[in-house]
Enzyme design. Structure first.
Site, PDB file in Angstrom:
ATOM      1  N   HIS A 281       1.268  -1.406   0.065  1.00  0.00           N
ATOM      2  CA  HIS A 281       0.080  -0.133  -0.345  1.00  0.00           C
ATOM      3  C   HIS A 281       0.567   1.832   0.077  1.00  0.00           C
ATOM      4  O   HIS A 281       0.636   2.667  -0.916  1.00  0.00           O
ATOM      5  CB  HIS A 281      -0.679  -0.378   1.668  1.00  0.00           C
ATOM      6  CG  HIS A 281      -2.078   1.619   1.141  1.00  0.00           C
ATOM      7  ND1 HIS A 281      -3.122   1.313   1.245  1.00  0.00           N
ATOM      8  CD2 HIS A 281      -1.952   2.556   1.779  1.00  0.00           C
ATOM      9  CE1 HIS A 281      -3.618   2.745   1.912  1.00  0.00           C
ATOM     10  NE2 HIS A 281      -2.237   3.106   2.063  1.00  0.00           N
ATOM     11  N   GLU A 282       1.765   1.307   1.050  1.00  0.00           N
ATOM     12  CA  GLU A 282       2.617   2.890   1.420  1.00  0.00           C
ATOM     13  C   GLU A 282       3.616   2.585  -0.679  1.00  0.00           C
ATOM     14  O   GLU A 282       4.239   3.585  -0.764  1.00  0.00           O
ATOM     15  CB  GLU A 282       3.605   2.322   1.987  1.00  0.00           C
ATOM     16  CG  GLU A 282       2.756   2.363   4.048  1.00  0.00           C
ATOM     17  CD  GLU A 282       1.115   3.430   3.885  1.00  0.00           C
ATOM     18  OE1 GLU A 282       1.460   4.429   2.956  1.00  0.00           O
ATOM     19  OE2 GLU A 282       0.034   3.369   4.380  1.00  0.00           O
TER      20      GLU A 282
ATOM     21  N   HIS B  61       2.479   4.324  -2.755  1.00  0.00           N
ATOM     22  CA  HIS B  61       1.653   5.705  -3.025  1.00  0.00           C
ATOM     23  C   HIS B  61       3.454   6.508  -3.156  1.00  0.00           C
ATOM     24  O   HIS B  61       3.556   7.272  -3.941  1.00  0.00           O
ATOM     25  CB  HIS B  61       1.893   6.364  -1.596  1.00  0.00           C
ATOM     26  CG  HIS B  61       0.183   6.129  -0.822  1.00  0.00           C
ATOM     27  ND1 HIS B  61      -0.729   6.134  -1.322  1.00  0.00           N
ATOM     28  CD2 HIS B  61      -0.590   5.312   0.078  1.00  0.00           C
ATOM     29  CE1 HIS B  61      -1.657   6.199  -0.973  1.00  0.00           C
ATOM     30  NE2 HIS B  61      -1.136   5.281   0.048  1.00  0.00           N
TER      31      HIS B  61
END
Length: 268
Positions: A58-59, A62
């Site tokens: 998820h990170e 980003h």
């Protein structure tokens, strides 16, 4: 040469992440083969490690999107190595999300990577950077539920089905909750570039409390029932039976009394 070497090291997958992925693989095998003396402990370790892997991805989404949008400082911060220890707020990024899962079976990523927004031009780019995380959770959920919607469950042990269903539930809750337009969550990050400077300034002080506010709301029975009703509908659309995800949570919380119905289904 030095620059090229450094750039390569900035993007080399971290041994920490590889270790977590190895735990996921080994415990997944233990759940599949019923190797562990206690299937609940194996499910707990498998789902928790897989959840942490999804948090890292998820990170990473980003960070990678920010890199391609213009923030070339991302690599030097270690975000492209998938190392959870490199995140700005390890407590918010790893510890709290894992506690949320343990305490309430709720998947909710926290804030982590620091992006130098001043290096990025264009409102769409800023919105896409924020959207990349929830989209990753959604993709993870699609992968977890693939055996269900592909009707490829023959030979898949029942407890492993439960674990996949619960893991998918966590991913879907993460994708939906984190897409809410609440300060501090990615949903707000998607719309923030389109808000006036005045509104952004007024909302900014509340950003640190958005995550906890959403979590607190979910403990209101009426809100919880309505929300998980939506989650069950989404899982059903992906071919997952409602009782599978809840049996998965039942096995995951091995310290609690086991639901006899889940035990009976697992032993078929």
């Amino acid at each position: 040469m030095t620059t090229a070497t450094r750039r390569h090291s900035d993007r080399r997958i971290s041994p920490v992440f590889l270790g977590i992925a190895a735990v996921m693989a080994v415990t997944g095998w233990a759940v599949w083969t019923n190797f562990a003396a206690s299937p609940g402990i194996a499910v707990f370790l498998f789902v928790t490690s897989a959840w942490i892997v999804s948090l890292c991805l998820h990170e990473y989404a980003h960070a990678r999107t920010a890199l391609h949008s213009g923030d070339i400082s991302i690599g030097t911060k270690g975000y492209l190595t998938l190392n959870p220890l490199a995140y700005t707020h390890a407590m918010l990024s790893i510890v709290l999300p894992v506690l949320f899962v343990i305490l309430g079976g709720i998947g909710l990523p926290g804030g982590a990577v620091f992006i130098e927004r001043g290096r990025i031009t264009g409102r769409w780019k800023h919105s896409l950077i924020s959207a990349a995380g929830p989209l990753t959770n959604l993709l993870f959920a699609v992968v977890c539920t693939a055996p269900f919607w592909l009707d490829a469950l023959d030979g898949v042990p029942m407890v492993f089905r439960f674990a996949l269903a619960f893991l998918a539930l966590l991913q879907i809750t993460a994708a939906i909750l984190n897409s809410l337009p609440v300060p501090g969550l990615d949903g707000y990050g998607m719309i923030e570039p389109w808000l006036s400077y005045k509104i952004r300034r007024q909302v900014e002080p509340y950003a640190p409390f958005g995550l906890l506010a959403v979590f607190a709301l979910l403990f209101i029975p009426e809100v919880n029932i309505a929300f998980f009703g939506v989650i069950d509908t989404v899982l059903s659309g992906l071919g997952v039976q409602e009782d599978y995800s809840y049996c998965g949570q039942d096995f995951y919380q091995f310290w609690s009394d086991r639901n006899p119905g889940c035990e009976a289904v697992a032993n078929r």
